[in-house]
Design a protein around this motif. Structure first.
Motif, PDB file in Angstrom:
ATOM      1  N   LEU A  42       5.887  35.913  26.249  1.00 36.89           N
ATOM      2  CA  LEU A  42       6.544  34.823  26.986  1.00 36.89           C
ATOM      3  C   LEU A  42       8.061  34.963  26.919  1.00 36.89           C
ATOM      4  O   LEU A  42       8.770  34.673  27.897  1.00 36.89           O
ATOM      5  N   ASP A  43       8.561  35.392  25.766  1.00 32.61           N
ATOM      6  CA  ASP A  43      10.005  35.585  25.591  1.00 32.61           C
ATOM      7  C   ASP A  43      10.518  36.567  26.641  1.00 32.61           C
ATOM      8  O   ASP A  43      11.546  36.347  27.292  1.00 32.61           O
ATOM      9  N   LYS A  44       9.779  37.651  26.837  1.00 39.10           N
ATOM     10  CA  LYS A  44      10.191  38.691  27.789  1.00 39.10           C
ATOM     11  C   LYS A  44      10.112  38.144  29.224  1.00 39.10           C
ATOM     12  O   LYS A  44      11.033  38.308  30.013  1.00 39.10           O
ATOM     13  N   GLY A  65      14.258  31.575   9.908  1.00 39.12           N
ATOM     14  CA  GLY A  65      13.387  32.725   9.700  1.00 39.12           C
ATOM     15  C   GLY A  65      11.999  32.475  10.259  1.00 39.12           C
ATOM     16  O   GLY A  65      11.699  31.389  10.759  1.00 39.12           O
ATOM     17  N   GLY A  66      11.136  33.481  10.177  1.00 38.39           N
ATOM     18  CA  GLY A  66       9.776  33.373  10.726  1.00 38.39           C
ATOM     19  C   GLY A  66       9.695  34.040  12.080  1.00 38.39           C
ATOM     20  O   GLY A  66      10.723  34.271  12.738  1.00 38.39           O
ATOM     21  N   GLY A  67       8.478  34.338  12.525  1.00 37.36           N
ATOM     22  CA  GLY A  67       8.256  35.105  13.753  1.00 37.36           C
ATOM     23  C   GLY A  67       9.041  34.618  14.961  1.00 37.36           C
ATOM     24  O   GLY A  67       9.577  35.427  15.728  1.00 37.36           O
ATOM     25  N   GLY A 120       3.910  31.310  13.504  1.00 37.52           N
ATOM     26  CA  GLY A 120       2.605  30.903  14.020  1.00 37.52           C
ATOM     27  C   GLY A 120       1.954  29.849  13.145  1.00 37.52           C
ATOM     28  O   GLY A 120       1.147  29.040  13.607  1.00 37.52           O
ATOM     29  N   GLY A 121       2.304  29.842  11.877  1.00 35.51           N
ATOM     30  CA  GLY A 121       1.679  28.912  10.936  1.00 35.51           C
ATOM     31  C   GLY A 121       2.596  27.792  10.486  1.00 35.51           C
ATOM     32  O   GLY A 121       2.128  26.786   9.950  1.00 35.51           O
ATOM     33  N   HIS A 122       3.903  27.940  10.670  1.00 38.42           N
ATOM     34  CA  HIS A 122       4.841  26.956  10.128  1.00 38.42           C
ATOM     35  C   HIS A 122       5.907  26.576  11.143  1.00 38.42           C
ATOM     36  O   HIS A 122       6.373  27.430  11.892  1.00 38.42           O
ATOM     37  N   THR A 123       6.281  25.319  11.138  1.00 35.72           N
ATOM     38  CA  THR A 123       7.516  24.885  11.792  1.00 35.72           C
ATOM     39  C   THR A 123       8.051  23.786  10.910  1.00 35.72           C
ATOM     40  O   THR A 123       7.511  22.672  10.882  1.00 35.72           O
ATOM     41  N   SER A 168      11.868  33.319  15.082  1.00 37.72           N
ATOM     42  CA  SER A 168      13.311  33.590  15.003  1.00 37.72           C
ATOM     43  C   SER A 168      13.670  34.891  15.726  1.00 37.72           C
ATOM     44  O   SER A 168      14.840  35.199  15.912  1.00 37.72           O
ATOM     45  N   ALA A 169      12.659  35.655  16.155  1.00 37.49           N
ATOM     46  CA  ALA A 169      12.912  36.841  16.990  1.00 37.49           C
ATOM     47  C   ALA A 169      13.177  36.436  18.446  1.00 37.49           C
ATOM     48  O   ALA A 169      13.581  37.274  19.256  1.00 37.49           O
ATOM     49  N   ASN A 170      12.956  35.169  18.770  1.00 35.89           N
ATOM     50  CA  ASN A 170      13.048  34.726  20.170  1.00 35.89           C
ATOM     51  C   ASN A 170      14.483  34.789  20.699  1.00 35.89           C
ATOM     52  O   ASN A 170      15.401  34.227  20.108  1.00 35.89           O
ATOM     53  N   ARG A 171      14.626  35.441  21.840  1.00 36.13           N
ATOM     54  CA  ARG A 171      15.979  35.654  22.361  1.00 36.13           C
ATOM     55  C   ARG A 171      16.649  34.371  22.811  1.00 36.13           C
ATOM     56  O   ARG A 171      17.842  34.173  22.590  1.00 36.13           O
ATOM     57  N   TYR A 207      -2.080  38.376  23.309  1.00 34.82           N
ATOM     58  CA  TYR A 207      -1.830  37.770  22.001  1.00 34.82           C
ATOM     59  C   TYR A 207      -1.134  38.798  21.122  1.00 34.82           C
ATOM     60  O   TYR A 207      -1.501  39.965  21.181  1.00 34.82           O
ATOM     61  N   PRO A 208      -0.152  38.429  20.292  1.00 32.74           N
ATOM     62  CA  PRO A 208       0.455  37.108  20.202  1.00 32.74           C
ATOM     63  C   PRO A 208       1.363  36.811  21.403  1.00 32.74           C
ATOM     64  O   PRO A 208       2.005  37.699  21.944  1.00 32.74           O
ATOM     65  N   GLY A 209       1.392  35.534  21.775  1.00 26.92           N
ATOM     66  CA  GLY A 209       2.038  35.131  23.021  1.00 26.92           C
ATOM     67  C   GLY A 209       3.561  35.108  22.966  1.00 26.92           C
ATOM     68  O   GLY A 209       4.214  35.246  24.008  1.00 26.92           O
ATOM     69  N   TYR A 261      12.550  41.930  10.350  1.00 26.53           N
ATOM     70  CA  TYR A 261      12.153  41.087   9.225  1.00 26.53           C
ATOM     71  C   TYR A 261      11.893  39.640   9.643  1.00 26.53           C
ATOM     72  O   TYR A 261      11.808  38.755   8.802  1.00 26.53           O
ATOM     73  N   CYS A 262      11.801  39.393  10.961  1.00 24.97           N
ATOM     74  CA  CYS A 262      11.482  38.028  11.431  1.00 24.97           C
ATOM     75  C   CYS A 262      10.006  37.729  11.174  1.00 24.97           C
ATOM     76  O   CYS A 262       9.648  36.672  10.667  1.00 24.97           O
ATOM     77  N   THR A 263       9.149  38.649  11.563  1.00 22.52           N
ATOM     78  CA  THR A 263       7.705  38.437  11.383  1.00 22.52           C
ATOM     79  C   THR A 263       7.319  38.797   9.946  1.00 22.52           C
ATOM     80  O   THR A 263       8.134  39.311   9.180  1.00 22.52           O
ATOM     81  N   ASP A 264       6.065  38.535   9.596  1.00 22.88           N
ATOM     82  CA  ASP A 264       5.642  38.681   8.203  1.00 22.88           C
ATOM     83  C   ASP A 264       5.861  40.101   7.683  1.00 22.88           C
ATOM     84  O   ASP A 264       5.519  41.078   8.346  1.00 22.88           O
ATOM     85  N   ASN A 265       6.433  40.175   6.491  1.00 17.25           N
ATOM     86  CA  ASN A 265       6.699  41.458   5.849  1.00 17.25           C
ATOM     87  C   ASN A 265       6.784  41.213   4.347  1.00 17.25           C
ATOM     88  O   ASN A 265       6.842  40.062   3.900  1.00 17.25           O
ATOM     89  N   ALA A 282       2.144  27.198  19.575  1.00 16.98           N
ATOM     90  CA  ALA A 282       2.277  26.712  20.957  1.00 16.98           C
ATOM     91  C   ALA A 282       2.523  27.896  21.898  1.00 16.98           C
ATOM     92  O   ALA A 282       1.929  27.965  22.985  1.00 16.98           O
ATOM     93  N   TYR A 283       3.367  28.843  21.484  1.00 14.81           N
ATOM     94  CA  TYR A 283       3.585  30.049  22.300  1.00 14.81           C
ATOM     95  C   TYR A 283       2.257  30.781  22.518  1.00 14.81           C
ATOM     96  O   TYR A 283       1.938  31.218  23.624  1.00 14.81           O
ATOM     97  N   ASP A 284       1.496  30.943  21.435  1.00 14.92           N
ATOM     98  CA  ASP A 284       0.240  31.685  21.543  1.00 14.92           C
ATOM     99  C   ASP A 284      -0.750  30.965  22.468  1.00 14.92           C
ATOM    100  O   ASP A 284      -1.443  31.589  23.265  1.00 14.92           O
TER     101      ASP A 284
HETATM  102  O1  KG4 Z   1       6.025  34.884  10.855  1.00 16.08           O
HETATM  103  P1  KG4 Z   1       4.853  35.407  11.632  1.00 16.08           P
HETATM  104  O2  KG4 Z   1       4.680  36.900  11.712  1.00 16.08           O
HETATM  105  O3  KG4 Z   1       3.485  34.889  11.048  1.00 16.08           O
HETATM  106  C1  KG4 Z   1       3.205  33.595  10.659  1.00 16.08           C
HETATM  107  O4  KG4 Z   1       3.496  33.274   9.461  1.00 16.08           O
HETATM  108  O5  KG4 Z   1       2.707  32.860  11.532  1.00 16.08           O
HETATM  109  O6  KG4 Z   1       4.942  34.759  13.096  1.00 16.08           O
HETATM  110  C2  KG4 Z   1       4.053  35.068  14.147  1.00 16.08           C
HETATM  111  C3  KG4 Z   1       4.319  34.095  15.278  1.00 16.08           C
HETATM  112  C4  KG4 Z   1       3.335  34.205  16.433  1.00 16.08           C
HETATM  113  O7  KG4 Z   1       2.905  32.900  16.775  1.00 16.08           O
HETATM  114  C5  KG4 Z   1       4.161  34.833  17.551  1.00 16.08           C
HETATM  115  O8  KG4 Z   1       3.736  34.442  18.846  1.00 16.08           O
HETATM  116  C6  KG4 Z   1       5.545  34.310  17.249  1.00 16.08           C
HETATM  117  O9  KG4 Z   1       5.632  34.326  15.823  1.00 16.08           O
HETATM  118  N1  KG4 Z   1       6.602  35.161  17.809  1.00 16.08           N
HETATM  119  C7  KG4 Z   1       7.473  34.757  18.761  1.00 16.08           C
HETATM  120  C8  KG4 Z   1       8.284  35.873  19.083  1.00 16.08           C
HETATM  121  N2  KG4 Z   1       7.893  36.928  18.303  1.00 16.08           N
HETATM  122  C9  KG4 Z   1       6.852  36.479  17.523  1.00 16.08           C
HETATM  123  N3  KG4 Z   1       7.613  33.562  19.367  1.00 16.08           N
HETATM  124  C10 KG4 Z   1       8.571  33.445  20.308  1.00 16.08           C
HETATM  125  N4  KG4 Z   1       9.365  34.471  20.693  1.00 16.08           N
HETATM  126  C11 KG4 Z   1       9.273  35.690  20.108  1.00 16.08           C
HETATM  127  N5  KG4 Z   1      10.073  36.689  20.487  1.00 16.08           N
END
Ligand code: KG4
Ligand code: ZN
Length: 368
Positions: free
Chosen positions: A209-211, A305-307, A163-166, A309-312, A203-205, A332-336, A191-193
């Motif tokens: 959206l992935d589903k 890595g990062g949130g 959500g914060g980095h690309t 990366s959970a996207n299918r 939220y979070p989007g 471990y994709c999202t913040d931990n 952008a997803y959100d």
């Molecule tokens: O890494 P993270 O927990 O926090 C930040 O450092 O931002 O990532 C959260 C972000 C959110 O914008 C959320 O919508 C996105 O990761 N996210 C996804 C999926 N799961 C979480 N985006 C696309 N597909 C997903 N399955």
């Protein structure tokens, strides 16, 4: 064999974890603030830092309890001290310094973005996770079983998408990480959100959206793929977000029926098609940039890595890259904090410790 406590408070998750030998996660407690921020459709910094203050001590105690150890058994205290929201960072950094000082243990400051890359090395915890506070697992399941992070070959291309980095990195080792490209506007998770907000979803989007995308037609709407210059490794997602907005509400100035304000009536299949088409555009751009980065750096592996990366859709597309791609286990994709405790093991082995005047470093002080 080092037992390290990690602390994470960079944004809207208060987390603590105990990791042994840099890989074995003994506990992974995440107190999420999603509900507090959901009505604003984004993180409100002041609300985030207040919630961190309330959560930090119970989360720390739970992490140590669930790991089956005591604070005295720890070999070091690690904390993500950059980049992030300043008020949020300060809570974790202060807690880490206080613990390290009072226990007489080394303090290790960790870069949150580098820790997201390191997360591909984490092994799921054997013990039961903390209940109540723990909400670590994002929705979805991996398209293919993740490869073992121990097989990453350097140099690698690293990508952190959340959500914060690309951003893209040339990764020479777990502690040699050089920025080679980043977004010039929105992060892909952002952008997803925002697209979820345009469609009147929650939220979070990203996970929503992935589903939905699974049941949609990715060719239904041809959204733009912004690649910037021929060799550019930078990203831009704001045009794609605006294209979704115009598709849903009409294009202003073209005499179209622009529906400002309230939700637009779309049927379920239309929403699924927009989700699938938007996801296809995001994944195409990410994969094209990764291919460019592999060509330009001669990388032997890709680490994502990062949130996001959970996207299918993304996980699936990464199996078609010319070099092996490594992804973290879903939780471990999202913040931990496990990813910071894990990376801290590398610093611990090299006795690279931080002083007690370690600073919290925010986004604007530090280009990511
Ligand atoms: O890494 P993270 O927990 O926090 C930040 O450092 O931002 O990532 C959260 C972000 C959110 O914008 C959320 O919508 C996105 O990761 N996210 C996804 C999926 N799961 C979480 N985006 C696309 N597909 C997903 N399955
Ligand atoms: Zn993050």
């Amino acid at each position: 064999m080092a037992t390290i406590l990690g602390i994470e408070s960079t944004c809207d998750e208060t987390a603590a974890a105990v990791v042994v030998d840099g890989r074995d996660v003994r506990s992974n407690v995440v107190a999420t603030q999603v509900e507090l921020h959901a009505k604003y459709r984004g993180v409100v910094p002041e609300i985030a830092s207040r919630a961190h203050i309330e959560n930090i001590l119970p989360v720390l105690r739970e992490a140590v309890d669930h790991a089956g150890c005591r604070f005295e058994d720890l070999d070091a205290v690690a904390v993500a001290h950059r980049p992030g929201l300043i008020g949020s960072l300060l809570i974790g950094v202060t807690a880490a310094k206080t613990l390290a000082w009072s226990l007489g243990k080394p303090l290790i400051g960790i870069d949150h973005v580098h820790a997201h890359l390191y997360s591909v090395l984490l092994r799921e915890e054997a013990r039961r996770e903390g209940e109540g506070l723990a909400t670590a697992a994002p929705a979805g399941s991996p398209a293919a079983p993740p490869r073992d992070g121990a097989d990453v070959e350097f140099p690698a291309v690293g990508m952190v998408c959340s959500g914060g980095h690309t951003a893209l990195y040339r990764v020479g080792s777990w502690t040699d990480v050089q920025l080679i490209g980043s977004t010039i506007d929105d992060a892909v998770g952002e952008a997803y959100d925002k697209v979820a907000a345009i469609l009147g979803l929650g939220y979070p989007g990203g996970p929503i959206l992935d589903k939905l995308a699974e049941a949609g037609d990715p060719r239904a709407v041809q959204f733009p793929r912004t690649l910037l210059g021929r060799d550019s490794l930078d990203f831009s997602f704001s045009g794609l977000k605006t294209a979704v907005l115009y598709h849903v509400r009409g294009v202003p100035g073209r005499g179209e029926d622009v529906k400002a304000g309230g939700p637009v009536a779309l049927d379920d299949q239309q929403v699924k098609n927009i989700a699938a088409s938007f996801q296809a555009a995001c994944v195409d751009v990410v994969v094209k940039k990764l291919r460019r980065a592999i060509d330009q750096t001669g990388a032997k592996s890709v680490i994502v890595g990062g949130g996001v990366s959970a996207n299918r859709g993304l996980r699936d597309a990464l199996t078609r890259l010319p070099v092996p791609a490594f992804l973290p286990p879903m939780k471990y994709c999202t913040d931990n904090a496990a990813m910071s405790a894990g990376l801290a093991d590398v610093y611990h082995r090299e006795a690279r410790f931080s002083a007690l005047d370690l600073d919290a470093i925010t986004y604007s002080q530090f280009r990511v």
